[in-house]
Design a protein around this motif. Structure first.
Motif, short mmCIF file in Angstrom:
data_model
loop_
_atom_site.label_atom_id
_atom_site.label_comp_id
_atom_site.label_asym_id
_atom_site.label_seq_id
_atom_site.Cartn_x
_atom_site.Cartn_y
_atom_site.Cartn_z
N ARG A 228 -18.30 9.13 4.88
CA ARG A 228 -17.53 10.13 4.37
C ARG A 228 -16.87 11.12 5.43
O ARG A 228 -15.84 11.69 5.11
CB ARG A 228 -18.59 10.82 3.40
CG ARG A 228 -18.81 9.86 2.22
CD ARG A 228 -19.53 10.61 0.98
NE ARG A 228 -20.00 9.81 0.01
CZ ARG A 228 -21.21 9.28 -0.10
NH1 ARG A 228 -22.04 9.45 0.91
NH2 ARG A 228 -21.34 8.44 -1.26
N GLU B 182 -9.49 1.50 -1.02
CA GLU B 182 -10.15 1.76 -1.99
C GLU B 182 -11.46 1.07 -1.99
O GLU B 182 -11.93 0.44 -2.99
CB GLU B 182 -9.52 1.70 -3.56
CG GLU B 182 -8.30 2.59 -3.61
CD GLU B 182 -7.66 2.63 -5.08
OE1 GLU B 182 -7.88 1.41 -5.91
OE2 GLU B 182 -6.68 3.44 -5.38
N ALA C 254 -14.14 9.53 7.31
CA ALA C 254 -12.67 9.71 6.30
C ALA C 254 -12.25 11.03 6.15
O ALA C 254 -11.06 11.19 6.16
CB ALA C 254 -13.18 9.04 4.98
N SER C 255 -13.20 12.07 5.88
CA SER C 255 -12.66 13.27 5.58
C SER C 255 -12.15 13.84 6.97
O SER C 255 -10.84 14.49 6.82
CB SER C 255 -13.96 14.29 5.51
OG SER C 255 -13.48 15.73 5.30
N GLN D 257 -3.12 14.62 7.23
CA GLN D 257 -2.52 15.54 6.04
C GLN D 257 -1.45 16.14 6.59
O GLN D 257 -0.39 16.11 5.65
CB GLN D 257 -3.61 16.45 5.52
CG GLN D 257 -3.06 17.01 4.16
CD GLN D 257 -3.21 15.84 3.09
OE1 GLN D 257 -4.37 15.09 3.10
NE2 GLN D 257 -2.40 15.78 2.27
N ASP E 162 0.70 -1.21 0.04
CA ASP E 162 0.00 0.06 -0.14
C ASP E 162 0.98 1.30 0.13
O ASP E 162 0.39 2.32 -0.14
CB ASP E 162 -1.06 -0.14 1.23
CG ASP E 162 -0.26 -0.32 2.24
OD1 ASP E 162 0.82 0.16 2.71
OD2 ASP E 162 -0.64 -1.12 3.23
N ARG F 118 1.67 13.73 6.47
CA ARG F 118 1.85 12.93 5.58
C ARG F 118 3.22 13.62 5.02
O ARG F 118 3.30 14.65 4.58
CB ARG F 118 0.84 12.90 4.52
CG ARG F 118 1.05 12.11 3.16
CD ARG F 118 -0.05 12.41 2.11
NE ARG F 118 -1.29 11.92 2.43
CZ ARG F 118 -1.82 10.65 2.46
NH1 ARG F 118 -1.31 9.86 1.80
NH2 ARG F 118 -3.13 10.53 2.88
N ARG G 260 -8.54 12.18 7.32
CA ARG G 260 -7.75 12.86 6.06
C ARG G 260 -7.28 14.36 6.65
O ARG G 260 -5.99 14.51 6.43
CB ARG G 260 -8.52 12.74 4.93
CG ARG G 260 -7.82 13.28 3.62
CD ARG G 260 -8.46 12.95 2.57
NE ARG G 260 -9.39 11.90 2.25
CZ ARG G 260 -10.88 11.88 2.38
NH1 ARG G 260 -11.31 13.00 2.40
NH2 ARG G 260 -11.31 10.69 2.31
N PHE H 135 -10.49 5.71 7.15
CA PHE H 135 -9.80 6.28 6.24
C PHE H 135 -8.79 5.29 5.42
O PHE H 135 -8.48 5.29 4.22
CB PHE H 135 -8.43 7.18 7.24
CG PHE H 135 -7.27 7.37 6.41
CD1 PHE H 135 -7.41 8.82 5.69
CD2 PHE H 135 -6.18 6.82 6.60
CE1 PHE H 135 -6.23 9.11 4.87
CE2 PHE H 135 -5.35 7.24 5.81
CZ PHE H 135 -5.04 8.47 5.13
N HIS I 130 -11.09 3.45 2.82
CA HIS I 130 -11.51 4.48 1.77
C HIS I 130 -10.16 4.82 1.00
O HIS I 130 -10.13 4.78 -0.21
CB HIS I 130 -12.24 5.56 2.16
CG HIS I 130 -13.03 6.48 1.26
ND1 HIS I 130 -12.14 7.63 0.84
CD2 HIS I 130 -14.27 6.64 0.58
CE1 HIS I 130 -12.92 8.11 -0.28
NE2 HIS I 130 -14.16 7.40 -0.36
N ASP I 131 -9.39 5.61 1.78
CA ASP I 131 -8.34 6.16 0.88
C ASP I 131 -7.14 5.24 0.76
O ASP I 131 -6.42 5.55 -0.51
CB ASP I 131 -7.64 7.43 1.82
CG ASP I 131 -8.53 8.42 1.89
OD1 ASP I 131 -9.78 8.12 1.84
OD2 ASP I 131 -7.90 9.59 1.97
N VAL I 132 -6.93 4.09 1.34
CA VAL I 132 -5.82 3.13 0.96
C VAL I 132 -6.14 1.89 0.22
O VAL I 132 -5.61 1.41 -0.71
CB VAL I 132 -4.98 2.73 2.40
CG1 VAL I 132 -4.15 1.90 2.28
CG2 VAL I 132 -4.55 4.07 3.04
#
Length: 295
Positions: free
Chosen positions: A143, A125, A146-147, A154, A97, A157, A150, A118, A121-123
């Motif tokens: 949503r 998919e 996850a938002s 952020q 990943d 990251r 994120r 997160f 959804h983001d990793v």
């Protein structure tokens, strides 16, 4: 009719990655996936539309259950908590990943549901509808989870992937400076806002608090040099979850040191000394080299 074992084995690598990213421990990930395997064989295959989705749901829920009790343990964890190192190429199956150690540390600050939303959804998919089913939340709530997650991660990251040659060069320079007590050389390597995390788990000596700032770290390494000199044996240069570093022993205590690098300087140092987290390193395959004290 029982589900096919081959179907589960085809999903095992993905399930291990998911469980590791949720828990930060290979041992726990393997236990959770084995639990999922046992549950899988108790199911009626005719009731399973999508094995991949069903198994991801089982593993995620098992991780969430484990995190309920583990969260209380983490709150009383002595000092910094760092995930178990995963090295390349030995643990490439867990690296598919392309997450980094930095992001794993950031994920630790999320709630269990935020972390699951997160990652799925983001990793991984996963469709929002499937995540909603897994978490027993409606799609809009997923949503939002996850938002929110994120936004939290952020800032942590990595801004760019570390170039391999640059990472190896800076790791060599860091080793040379710390082994020789060359504080001027070390100063040139450290970003002003550098931070050091040290995880001993209360089982071996480690710094209980995050140490921030180049000036503080320079004083720290100068003190370590005066106390220990070059009594450090290098075992192997490694890449740990996408970041450069090395495995060594200091006065007989095994440790990994991982460097986060931005704009050619070290922005974070992660040192893991908790023996429970280092038990799976393939030490028998690695030769040891003593870092002799310079004359």
């Amino acid at each position: 009719m029982q589900p096919n074992a081959e179907t589960f084995e085809a999903q095992r690598p993905r399930l291990l990655r998911l469980a590791y990213r949720m828990r930060g421990s290979r041992a726990e990930a393997e236990d959770i996936v084995q639990d999922a395997y046992l549950r899988w064989h108790k199911l009626d295959a005719t009731e399973i539309d999508s094995p991949a989705a069903y198994l991801s749901r089982i593993v995620t829920r098992l991780c969430l259950d484990a995190m309920k009790s583990a969260r209380a343990q983490r709150e009383t964890y002595f000092g910094s908590w760092l995930p178990e190192p995963i090295t390349e190429p030995e643990d490439d199956a867990l690296r598919a990943d392309n997450l980094t150690l930095t992001l794993m540390v950031a994920l630790e600050r999320l709630s269990p549901l935020e972390r699951a939303a997160f990652l799925l959804h983001d990793v991984f998919e996963t469709p929002v509808s499937e995540i909603a089913h897994t978490l027993n939340r409606d799609p809009e709530a997923v949503r939002q989870l996850a938002s929110r997650a994120r936004k939290h991660v952020q800032a942590d990251r990595p801004r760019y992937l570390v170039d391999r040659d640059e990472g190896n060069r800076i790791t060599h320079a860091f080793l040379a400076a710390t082994r020789s007590g060359d504080i001027a050389a070390l100063q040139s390597l450290l970003a002003q806002g550098v931070m050091m995390h040290s995880d001993g788990g209360g089982k071996v000596s480690a710094f209980p608090n995050v140490i921030s700032g180049a000036a503080n770290l320079l004083r720290l390494f100068a003190g370590l040099w005066r106390k220990h000199g070059a009594n450090e044996s290098l075992i192997k240069l490694i890449w740990n979850d996408g970041l450069p570093g090395y495995v060594s022993t200091l006065n007989g205590v095994l440790q990994t040191t991982t460097l986060e690098i931005e704009h050619g300087q070290i922005s974070a140092i992660y040192r893991t000394r908790n023996p429970d987290k280092l038990a799976r390193l393939p030490l028998s395959h690695w030769a040891s080299t003593t870092l002799a004290r310079p004359q």
